[in-house]
Design a protein around this motif. Structure first.
Motif, PDB file in Angstrom:
ATOM      1  N   ARG A  16      15.796  28.104  58.589  1.00 25.89           N
ATOM      2  CA  ARG A  16      16.925  27.517  57.874  1.00 25.89           C
ATOM      3  C   ARG A  16      16.611  27.429  56.390  1.00 25.89           C
ATOM      4  O   ARG A  16      15.521  27.008  56.000  1.00 25.89           O
ATOM      5  CB  ARG A  16      17.220  26.122  58.422  1.00 25.89           C
ATOM      6  CG  ARG A  16      18.277  25.358  57.647  1.00 25.89           C
ATOM      7  CD  ARG A  16      18.414  23.945  58.181  1.00 25.89           C
ATOM      8  NE  ARG A  16      19.217  23.119  57.286  1.00 25.89           N
ATOM      9  CZ  ARG A  16      19.386  21.814  57.429  1.00 25.89           C
ATOM     10  NH1 ARG A  16      18.802  21.184  58.437  1.00 25.89           N
ATOM     11  NH2 ARG A  16      20.123  21.137  56.570  1.00 25.89           N
ATOM     12  N   ARG A  17      17.574  27.847  55.574  1.00 24.99           N
ATOM     13  CA  ARG A  17      17.415  27.745  54.127  1.00 24.99           C
ATOM     14  C   ARG A  17      18.533  26.879  53.561  1.00 24.99           C
ATOM     15  O   ARG A  17      19.680  26.954  54.002  1.00 24.99           O
ATOM     16  CB  ARG A  17      17.438  29.126  53.474  1.00 24.99           C
ATOM     17  CG  ARG A  17      16.232  29.982  53.834  1.00 24.99           C
ATOM     18  CD  ARG A  17      16.115  31.166  52.903  1.00 24.99           C
ATOM     19  NE  ARG A  17      17.294  32.022  52.966  1.00 24.99           N
ATOM     20  CZ  ARG A  17      17.563  32.979  52.080  1.00 24.99           C
ATOM     21  NH1 ARG A  17      16.742  33.172  51.051  1.00 24.99           N
ATOM     22  NH2 ARG A  17      18.630  33.724  52.212  1.00 24.99           N
ATOM     23  N   ALA A  43      15.575  26.770  49.077  1.00 23.35           N
ATOM     24  CA  ALA A  43      14.300  26.408  49.699  1.00 23.35           C
ATOM     25  C   ALA A  43      14.414  26.505  51.210  1.00 23.35           C
ATOM     26  O   ALA A  43      15.510  26.391  51.782  1.00 23.35           O
ATOM     27  CB  ALA A  43      13.891  25.000  49.290  1.00 23.35           C
ATOM     28  N   THR A  44      13.277  26.708  51.848  1.00 22.87           N
ATOM     29  CA  THR A  44      13.205  26.739  53.306  1.00 22.87           C
ATOM     30  C   THR A  44      12.949  25.325  53.821  1.00 22.87           C
ATOM     31  O   THR A  44      12.108  24.598  53.289  1.00 22.87           O
ATOM     32  CB  THR A  44      12.077  27.671  53.772  1.00 22.87           C
ATOM     33  OG1 THR A  44      12.313  28.981  53.259  1.00 22.87           O
ATOM     34  CG2 THR A  44      12.012  27.729  55.288  1.00 22.87           C
ATOM     35  N   ALA A  79      30.654  25.167  42.551  1.00 25.91           N
ATOM     36  CA  ALA A  79      31.507  24.054  42.970  1.00 25.91           C
ATOM     37  C   ALA A  79      31.367  23.803  44.465  1.00 25.91           C
ATOM     38  O   ALA A  79      31.334  22.645  44.914  1.00 25.91           O
ATOM     39  CB  ALA A  79      32.960  24.349  42.609  1.00 25.91           C
ATOM     40  N   LEU A  80      31.288  24.873  45.254  1.00 25.42           N
ATOM     41  CA  LEU A  80      31.096  24.713  46.695  1.00 25.42           C
ATOM     42  C   LEU A  80      29.757  24.047  46.997  1.00 25.42           C
ATOM     43  O   LEU A  80      29.658  23.184  47.875  1.00 25.42           O
ATOM     44  CB  LEU A  80      31.176  26.077  47.389  1.00 25.42           C
ATOM     45  CG  LEU A  80      32.561  26.724  47.495  1.00 25.42           C
ATOM     46  CD1 LEU A  80      32.449  28.100  48.138  1.00 25.42           C
ATOM     47  CD2 LEU A  80      33.513  25.845  48.295  1.00 25.42           C
ATOM     48  N   ILE A  81      28.726  24.454  46.274  1.00 21.82           N
ATOM     49  CA  ILE A  81      27.399  23.866  46.487  1.00 21.82           C
ATOM     50  C   ILE A  81      27.401  22.386  46.102  1.00 21.82           C
ATOM     51  O   ILE A  81      26.837  21.536  46.803  1.00 21.82           O
ATOM     52  CB  ILE A  81      26.339  24.633  45.664  1.00 21.82           C
ATOM     53  CG1 ILE A  81      26.211  26.068  46.191  1.00 21.82           C
ATOM     54  CG2 ILE A  81      24.992  23.928  45.715  1.00 21.82           C
ATOM     55  CD1 ILE A  81      25.370  26.973  45.306  1.00 21.82           C
ATOM     56  N   ALA A  82      28.058  22.074  44.992  1.00 20.82           N
ATOM     57  CA  ALA A  82      28.055  20.694  44.497  1.00 20.82           C
ATOM     58  C   ALA A  82      28.836  19.750  45.404  1.00 20.82           C
ATOM     59  O   ALA A  82      28.512  18.559  45.488  1.00 20.82           O
ATOM     60  CB  ALA A  82      28.635  20.655  43.085  1.00 20.82           C
ATOM     61  N   THR A  83      29.852  20.254  46.091  1.00 24.99           N
ATOM     62  CA  THR A  83      30.734  19.380  46.876  1.00 24.99           C
ATOM     63  C   THR A  83      30.476  19.445  48.375  1.00 24.99           C
ATOM     64  O   THR A  83      31.092  18.693  49.134  1.00 24.99           O
ATOM     65  CB  THR A  83      32.203  19.752  46.621  1.00 24.99           C
ATOM     66  OG1 THR A  83      32.411  21.132  46.970  1.00 24.99           O
ATOM     67  CG2 THR A  83      32.558  19.553  45.156  1.00 24.99           C
ATOM     68  N   SER A  84      29.578  20.321  48.807  1.00 30.01           N
ATOM     69  CA  SER A  84      29.348  20.488  50.240  1.00 30.01           C
ATOM     70  C   SER A  84      28.395  19.422  50.772  1.00 30.01           C
ATOM     71  O   SER A  84      27.378  19.104  50.145  1.00 30.01           O
ATOM     72  CB  SER A  84      28.776  21.881  50.522  1.00 30.01           C
ATOM     73  OG  SER A  84      28.492  22.027  51.899  1.00 30.01           O
ATOM     74  N   ARG A 124      23.195  24.010  54.070  1.00 25.17           N
ATOM     75  CA  ARG A 124      22.653  25.225  54.677  1.00 25.17           C
ATOM     76  C   ARG A 124      23.352  26.463  54.122  1.00 25.17           C
ATOM     77  O   ARG A 124      24.540  26.445  53.820  1.00 25.17           O
ATOM     78  CB  ARG A 124      22.811  25.190  56.196  1.00 25.17           C
ATOM     79  CG  ARG A 124      21.993  24.119  56.906  1.00 25.17           C
ATOM     80  CD  ARG A 124      22.342  24.131  58.376  1.00 25.17           C
ATOM     81  NE  ARG A 124      23.779  23.944  58.572  1.00 25.17           N
ATOM     82  CZ  ARG A 124      24.438  24.360  59.665  1.00 25.17           C
ATOM     83  NH1 ARG A 124      23.801  24.990  60.630  1.00 25.17           N
ATOM     84  NH2 ARG A 124      25.743  24.146  59.773  1.00 25.17           N
ATOM     85  N   MET A 125      22.589  27.546  54.027  1.00 25.33           N
ATOM     86  CA  MET A 125      23.145  28.806  53.535  1.00 25.33           C
ATOM     87  C   MET A 125      24.269  29.301  54.440  1.00 25.33           C
ATOM     88  O   MET A 125      25.282  29.815  53.968  1.00 25.33           O
ATOM     89  CB  MET A 125      22.040  29.859  53.451  1.00 25.33           C
ATOM     90  CG  MET A 125      21.003  29.594  52.380  1.00 25.33           C
ATOM     91  SD  MET A 125      21.521  30.208  50.774  1.00 25.33           S
ATOM     92  CE  MET A 125      21.337  31.963  51.016  1.00 25.33           C
ATOM     93  N   ALA A 126      24.093  29.133  55.757  1.00 26.19           N
ATOM     94  CA  ALA A 126      25.110  29.600  56.698  1.00 26.19           C
ATOM     95  C   ALA A 126      26.421  28.854  56.489  1.00 26.19           C
ATOM     96  O   ALA A 126      27.509  29.443  56.539  1.00 26.19           O
ATOM     97  CB  ALA A 126      24.621  29.422  58.130  1.00 26.19           C
TER      98      ALA A 126
END
Length: 201
Positions: free
Chosen positions: A150-151, A142-143, A102-107, A111-113
């Motif tokens: 940065r990933r 992915a890089t 959910a965090l990935i979908a809404t961010s 970036r991983m950081a």
């Protein structure tokens, strides 16, 4: 003639008869036997003091454990997590996995950081959790070409489909919790958690 020692010692309200027989010599108790009896009396008194201290220690620990916010919140978190995991079992995803997805979908920042900061996880823990999602084909990492340090991470089509399929069960679990925990209480807990995360001073 001196009356022989009765051999009865009071310990916690009960009579205890030590296994001792006074040696008599001409009707007088042996000094060595009297010292033995005295040692037993002192030992019994010390035992009572030790037991009293142990009871006080146990009571102090019991009170502290019962009033500890940390232990209470940990137990509540385990119970809530179990409730959600049971509700989400049909989706094949855990609450922790759905939370990350959910965090990935809404961010807006992929970036991983940035994801680690939003999730409140250190980079190593985040990487370990993401590897399982990546292995199942639910996310892609992915890089960035312009900055090899940065990933970035995003949901795959399969990840989006699985997250969408899990939404009804997730909503049902939240409704069950809301019937027990008022929304304003959850907001206060969230605000308090954020305040605790701030550095002191």
């Amino acid at each position: 003639m001196r009356a022989p020692f009765s051999g009865v010692i009071q310990r916690n309200g009960s009579k205890v008869v030590p296994p001792i027989r006074l040696r008599m010599s001409a009707g007088i108790a042996s000094p060595r036997s009297e010292l033995h009896v005295y040692a037993i009396i002192v030992s019994a008194c010390n035992l009572r003091v030790t037991m009293r201290r142990r009871d006080d220690f146990r009571e102090e620990v019991r009170r502290l454990a019962a009033s500890c916010a940390g232990l209470t919140m940990r137990q509540a978190a385990r119970q809530l997590t179990q409730l959600f995991d049971d509700a989400l079992k049909g989706s094949g995803l855990s609450l922790a996995q759905i939370g990350l997805m959910a965090l990935i979908a809404t961010s807006e920042d992929d970036r991983m950081a940035a994801l680690a900061a939003r999730a409140g996880l250190d980079p190593s823990t985040l990487s370990r959790n993401l590897r399982a999602l990546e292995r199942d084909g639910l996310i892609e990492i992915a890089t960035v070409e312009k900055d090899l340090r940065r990933r970035a991470v995003w949901l795959t089509e399969e990840g989006s489909r699985r997250l969408q399929a899990a939404l009804p069960a997730w909503q049902a679990a939240q409704a069950r919790v809301a019937a027990i925990l008022p929304a304003d209480l959850l907001h206060r807990i969230a605000a308090a958690s954020a305040a605790l995360a701030e550095p002191e001073g």
